[in-house]
Motif scaffolding. Structure first.
Motif, PDB file in Angstrom:
ATOM      1  N   PRO A 547       0.845  -1.209   0.000  1.00 44.80           N
ATOM      2  CA  PRO A 547       0.000   0.000   0.000  1.00 44.80           C
ATOM      3  C   PRO A 547       0.870   1.245   0.000  1.00 44.80           C
ATOM      4  O   PRO A 547       1.862   1.348   0.748  1.00 44.80           O
ATOM      5  N   SER A 548       0.484   2.227  -0.839  1.00 46.14           N
ATOM      6  CA  SER A 548       1.315   3.426  -0.999  1.00 46.14           C
ATOM      7  C   SER A 548       0.438   4.644  -1.269  1.00 46.14           C
ATOM      8  O   SER A 548      -0.731   4.528  -1.669  1.00 46.14           O
ATOM      9  N   TYR A 549       1.069   5.807  -1.059  1.00 51.53           N
ATOM     10  CA  TYR A 549       0.423   7.091  -1.359  1.00 51.53           C
ATOM     11  C   TYR A 549       0.846   7.525  -2.761  1.00 51.53           C
ATOM     12  O   TYR A 549       1.678   8.417  -2.936  1.00 51.53           O
ATOM     13  N   THR A 550       0.259   6.925  -3.760  1.00 51.17           N
ATOM     14  CA  THR A 550       0.627   7.267  -5.134  1.00 51.17           C
ATOM     15  C   THR A 550      -0.107   8.505  -5.644  1.00 51.17           C
ATOM     16  O   THR A 550       0.412   9.220  -6.508  1.00 51.17           O
ATOM     17  N   ASP A 551      -1.301   8.768  -5.147  1.00 49.12           N
ATOM     18  CA  ASP A 551      -2.138   9.879  -5.623  1.00 49.12           C
ATOM     19  C   ASP A 551      -1.972  11.055  -4.669  1.00 49.12           C
ATOM     20  O   ASP A 551      -2.330  10.967  -3.484  1.00 49.12           O
ATOM     21  N   ARG A 552      -1.503  12.181  -5.207  1.00 47.20           N
ATOM     22  CA  ARG A 552      -1.156  13.315  -4.352  1.00 47.20           C
ATOM     23  C   ARG A 552      -1.626  14.625  -4.973  1.00 47.20           C
ATOM     24  O   ARG A 552      -1.841  14.723  -6.189  1.00 47.20           O
ATOM     25  N   ILE A 553      -1.712  15.658  -4.123  1.00 47.93           N
ATOM     26  CA  ILE A 553      -2.028  17.027  -4.548  1.00 47.93           C
ATOM     27  C   ILE A 553      -0.985  17.944  -3.920  1.00 47.93           C
ATOM     28  O   ILE A 553      -0.898  18.048  -2.684  1.00 47.93           O
ATOM     29  N   LEU A 554      -0.211  18.629  -4.757  1.00 50.38           N
ATOM     30  CA  LEU A 554       0.813  19.563  -4.304  1.00 50.38           C
ATOM     31  C   LEU A 554       0.480  20.968  -4.808  1.00 50.38           C
ATOM     32  O   LEU A 554      -0.237  21.130  -5.800  1.00 50.38           O
ATOM     33  N   PHE A 555       1.033  21.991  -4.155  1.00 58.66           N
ATOM     34  CA  PHE A 555       0.748  23.376  -4.535  1.00 58.66           C
ATOM     35  C   PHE A 555       1.942  24.261  -4.208  1.00 58.66           C
ATOM     36  O   PHE A 555       2.749  23.961  -3.320  1.00 58.66           O
ATOM     37  N   ARG A 556       2.029  25.356  -4.951  1.00 53.44           N
ATOM     38  CA  ARG A 556       3.041  26.376  -4.700  1.00 53.44           C
ATOM     39  C   ARG A 556       2.491  27.731  -5.117  1.00 53.44           C
ATOM     40  O   ARG A 556       1.576  27.828  -5.952  1.00 53.44           O
ATOM     41  N   SER A 557       3.027  28.810  -4.530  1.00 54.97           N
ATOM     42  CA  SER A 557       2.589  30.166  -4.843  1.00 54.97           C
ATOM     43  C   SER A 557       3.789  31.098  -4.821  1.00 54.97           C
ATOM     44  O   SER A 557       4.803  30.825  -4.161  1.00 54.97           O
ATOM     45  N   ARG A 558       3.652  32.199  -5.573  1.00 58.84           N
ATOM     46  CA  ARG A 558       4.739  33.173  -5.614  1.00 58.84           C
ATOM     47  C   ARG A 558       4.903  33.889  -4.292  1.00 58.84           C
ATOM     48  O   ARG A 558       6.016  34.189  -3.863  1.00 58.84           O
ATOM     49  N   GLN A 559       3.793  34.202  -3.643  1.00 60.50           N
ATOM     50  CA  GLN A 559       3.832  34.857  -2.347  1.00 60.50           C
ATOM     51  C   GLN A 559       3.569  33.827  -1.254  1.00 60.50           C
ATOM     52  O   GLN A 559       2.729  32.938  -1.414  1.00 60.50           O
ATOM     53  N   ALA A 560       4.251  33.959  -0.168  1.00 57.39           N
ATOM     54  CA  ALA A 560       4.102  32.998   0.922  1.00 57.39           C
ATOM     55  C   ALA A 560       2.696  33.063   1.509  1.00 57.39           C
ATOM     56  O   ALA A 560       2.102  34.142   1.641  1.00 57.39           O
ATOM     57  N   ASP A 561       2.178  31.905   1.842  1.00 57.97           N
ATOM     58  CA  ASP A 561       0.879  31.763   2.510  1.00 57.97           C
ATOM     59  C   ASP A 561      -0.287  32.236   1.651  1.00 57.97           C
ATOM     60  O   ASP A 561      -1.344  32.588   2.185  1.00 57.97           O
ATOM     61  N   ASP A 562      -0.117  32.272   0.349  1.00 55.31           N
ATOM     62  CA  ASP A 562      -1.237  32.627  -0.520  1.00 55.31           C
ATOM     63  C   ASP A 562      -2.243  31.489  -0.654  1.00 55.31           C
ATOM     64  O   ASP A 562      -3.410  31.727  -0.962  1.00 55.31           O
ATOM     65  N   ILE A 563      -1.801  30.257  -0.441  1.00 61.57           N
ATOM     66  CA  ILE A 563      -2.672  29.095  -0.539  1.00 61.57           C
ATOM     67  C   ILE A 563      -2.778  28.452   0.843  1.00 61.57           C
ATOM     68  O   ILE A 563      -1.768  28.164   1.491  1.00 61.57           O
ATOM     69  N   LYS A 564      -4.006  28.262   1.267  1.00 62.08           N
ATOM     70  CA  LYS A 564      -4.272  27.655   2.569  1.00 62.08           C
ATOM     71  C   LYS A 564      -5.094  26.394   2.365  1.00 62.08           C
ATOM     72  O   LYS A 564      -6.185  26.439   1.788  1.00 62.08           O
ATOM     73  N   ALA A 565      -4.580  25.267   2.826  1.00 64.59           N
ATOM     74  CA  ALA A 565      -5.277  23.991   2.685  1.00 64.59           C
ATOM     75  C   ALA A 565      -6.373  23.877   3.745  1.00 64.59           C
ATOM     76  O   ALA A 565      -6.111  24.013   4.949  1.00 64.59           O
ATOM     77  N   ILE A 566      -7.597  23.641   3.296  1.00 68.49           N
ATOM     78  CA  ILE A 566      -8.740  23.491   4.196  1.00 68.49           C
ATOM     79  C   ILE A 566      -9.044  22.023   4.453  1.00 68.49           C
ATOM     80  O   ILE A 566      -9.373  21.623   5.572  1.00 68.49           O
ATOM     81  N   MET A 567      -8.930  21.191   3.422  1.00 70.04           N
ATOM     82  CA  MET A 567      -9.230  19.771   3.554  1.00 70.04           C
ATOM     83  C   MET A 567      -8.336  18.988   2.605  1.00 70.04           C
ATOM     84  O   MET A 567      -8.088  19.409   1.473  1.00 70.04           O
ATOM     85  N   TYR A 568      -7.854  17.847   3.078  1.00 72.82           N
ATOM     86  CA  TYR A 568      -7.009  16.971   2.262  1.00 72.82           C
ATOM     87  C   TYR A 568      -7.281  15.545   2.718  1.00 72.82           C
ATOM     88  O   TYR A 568      -6.874  15.143   3.815  1.00 72.82           O
ATOM     89  N   THR A 569      -7.990  14.785   1.888  1.00 78.34           N
ATOM     90  CA  THR A 569      -8.417  13.457   2.290  1.00 78.34           C
ATOM     91  C   THR A 569      -8.652  12.604   1.057  1.00 78.34           C
ATOM     92  O   THR A 569      -8.520  13.079  -0.088  1.00 78.34           O
ATOM     93  N   SER A 570      -9.015  11.368   1.280  1.00 79.02           N
ATOM     94  CA  SER A 570      -9.342  10.442   0.198  1.00 79.02           C
ATOM     95  C   SER A 570     -10.830  10.156   0.209  1.00 79.02           C
ATOM     96  O   SER A 570     -11.511  10.337   1.227  1.00 79.02           O
TER      97      SER A 570
END
Length: 639
Positions: A547-570
């Motif tokens: 069993p492995s974590y093959t399916d993922r969601i990654l993010f990046r932004s030019r300014q710090a803290d511009d993207i805030k994760a609210i929920m991350y689940t399967s």
């Protein structure tokens, strides 16, 4: 008792006024009036009406003056003349404690000759000290509320104290009892400004184009107050809001009204970043997103090429643990079903009429679809896409990436879904796939770069403000299956750190060899690969994959803290594939835009929208028909 001629003539002329008892409801007093008092009262009306003229004919339809209650008094009372004194509206409005309606400004007064010209109200009782009288009014006791009333006082009250009449007469002069305003016993409770969520606060914001109302002063301190125009009680409870609900609405809809002057002066094709006329400017952004944050829903799923789609996609797009939907829905699929059009129609059917498919692109069996709220398509730029294959033979399009980019207001977005090389030990090949994608993905094409000074030609992810990269990366857990299963059984409170510390992707990101500048939300779900189809049991085939974590969601932004994760689940409810879908909800910072951004509003797929809505209606009708047939059916049993 004897009656003179005049009294006899008056009694014959107005027989309906010969009542022996007259009840007065005000102050709860009842007064008995004798015949002589009634005759004198009727004589007073004849004097006031004609002053010696002939009495009117005895006509039953002729209006007669109302009867005036008089008190029992042993002595005779002089005849009075009825006068009407009209209190002006200015005088009534200036009364700080006036509690009656505007019709009470008309007072019927009587002037008693020989009494110093004092004015007595018609509702006042003339009697001796032994008769029941009204309670002492606020004027008689000198209430501080009435000291500054100025013109509201009578002529007698403005005289010097030595020339004023007996205060006892004022008990009978007051037309009504005046009470001081009631003051609250304690401080009033503060208005609760904590609404349900940021989504509701944004939806209930007042249009700032209307200048007939102002924001509260406390908003200048950085606090925003959002009002629901559909609830007038909410506006009444806000002392800082002086506008009414109807003045903020259009005559024909719930939309905010637009003035002619605004239409003459405003142009969406002119203006700059700070200009009020720019469609993508700061004013327009604050109107729709007062907190300058937009909700983005990301879903990635390896469908394993199954032809049969799940019967219900609501678990994938509308999870039950979230109350409100998001502004954008971006769905990436690897090894998608053969019929891509059918897949997109099913997505539209699930999201319903609130959303439209802004754009869709594919690379072989890689599908990427972007849905947006209908209200927001006017602020989206034209959409561009590009694809990259990571196979040696370019005709085989099973591994690679597809990217979609557009600008929303002044913020540029890039969404990439990819499928890397599979295999437990092929970490280096997956790193090569990543490097090839970031170098070969040719975006943007015609859209302007929102920040060219921070862009590099060797990395496509540096050319955009907000980047989301998701898909089947195929990175595995570097442990035996038995050890992984033991670690899964020892997890407490969804703490997956014993598993994540053996994750190949997390290790490569820490070393800086892949996904430079990207972040991932904490993982609190079990591995999404590999399951037996239709159940929650991991691989039982002869390969016994870990069993492995093959399916993922990654993010990046030019300014710090511009993207805030609210929920991350399967999503464990969809079991038609050996992968479980992974979903994420994010809040993304927005910035105002310039007029050099080419707009692409209205360029969504209309035929797909109509087909999805038609299927949704058909499905609902079938469900109602089935429920109706079930309620009408009967079950018979033989015992």
């Amino acid at each position: 008792m004897t009656m003179n001629g005049d009294s006899l003539h008056q009694s014959l002329e107005a027989p309906d006024k010969r009542d022996s008892v007259i009840n007065e409801s005000r102050s709860g007093n009842s007064f008995l009036v004798d015949a002589k008092s009634r005759n004198e009262y009727n004589d007073s009306f004849k004097l006031a009406a004609g002053h010696g003229q002939k009495t009117r004919d005895n006509n039953p339809f002729q209006p007669q003056p109302p009867s005036l209650p008089r008190s029992n008094k042993s002595g005779s009372v002089e005849k009075t003349v009825r006068n009407r004194r009209l209190r002006c509206s200015q005088e009534s409005l200036s009364d700080a404690v006036e509690t009656c309606s505007s019709t009470d400004s008309l007072k019927e007064d009587q002037t008693l000759p020989g009494q110093g010209g004092r004015v007595l109200s018609s509702s006042t009782t003339l009697g001796n000290q032994g008769t029941n009288v009204r309670p002492q009014s606020a004027v008689a006791i000198g209430s501080p509320v009435f000291r500054d009333r100025g013109n509201s006082f009578s002529e007698d009250e403005r005289r010097p104290h030595s020339q004023q009449s007996d205060p006892a007469d004022h008990w009978q002069m007051s037309p009504k009892v005046q009470l001081s305003p009631v003051q609250p016993m304690g401080p009033l409770p503060a208005l609760d400004r904590s609404f349900v969520s940021a989504t509701l606060r944004s939806a209930n914001r007042i249009n700032k184009d209307c200048l007939d109302y102002g924001l509260p002063k406390r908003e200048s301190l950085g606090k925003r107050l959002h009002r629901n125009l559909s609830d007038s009680r909410l506006l009444e409870s806000m002392g800082s809001d002086s506008a009414s609900v109807t003045s903020l609405r259009s005559n024909y809809s719930v939309l905010s009204p637009i003035r002619h002057q605004d239409v003459r002066n405003r142009s969406f094709l002119e203006g700059s970043l700070l200009g009020s006329g720019a469609l993508l400017g700061a004013d327009e952004l604050d109107r729709y997103f007062p907190e300058r944050r937009v909700g983005v829903y990301i879903a990635t799923w390896n469908m394993q090429g199954e032809k049969e789609l799940p019967a219900n996609l609501e678990d994938l797009l509308l999870p039950t643990d979230s109350e409100f939907t998001q502004d954008f829905y971006v769905i990436g699929v690897q090894e998608g079903c053969p019929d891509r059009r059918e897949w997109e129609i099913r997505l539209q059917e699930t999201l319903g009429p609130y959303y439209v498919m802004l754009y869709a692109a594919s690379h072989g069996v890689l599908y990427l679809s972007v849905f947006a709220r209908r209200d927001l398509i006017w602020f989206c730029s034209e959409v561009e896409h590009a694809t990259v294959t990571t196979r040696i033979i370019s005709q085989i399009k099973t591994k690679g990436a597809v990217g979609i980019t557009f600008t929303f207001f002044g913020t540029s977005f890039l969404f990439i879904t990819s499928h890397f090389t599979s295999g437990d030990s092929k970490v280096y090949e997956r790193v090569l796939d990543y490097n090839k994608i970031v170098e070969a993905l040719a975006l943007p094409k015609g859209l302007p770069d929102t920040n060219p000074y921070r862009s590099t030609s060797s990395d496509v992810t540096t050319r955009f403000d907000q980047v989301f990269w998701f898909g089947d990366f195929n990175f595995r857990l570097s442990k035996d299956r038995a050890e992984v299963e033991n670690a899964m059984t020892r997890t407490v409170g969804r703490d997956m750190s014993p598993l994540v510390e053996h994750d190949q992707l997390s290790k490569e990101m820490k070393d800086g060899s892949i996904f430079k500048g990207f972040h991932e939300a904490p993982i609190h779900f079990f591995p999404t690969y590999k399951f037996d189809i239709g159940c929650d049991i991991y691989d039982t085939t002869s390969k016994q994959r870990t069993p492995s974590y093959t399916d993922r969601i990654l993010f990046r932004s030019r300014q710090a803290d511009d993207i805030k994760a609210i929920m991350y689940t399967s999503c464990s409810g969809i079991k038609t594939s050996d992968h479980r879908p992974v979903i994420g909800v994010f809040q993304v910072k927005l910035r105002p835009g310039r007029d050099n951004i080419p707009l692409g509003a209205g360029q969504f797929d209309r035929s797909l929208y109509l087909e999805g809505i038609r299927r949704r209606i058909t499905r609902e009708l079938k469900r109602k028909e089935a429920m109706k047939n079930q309620s009408n059916s009967t079950i018979c049993s033989i015992s």
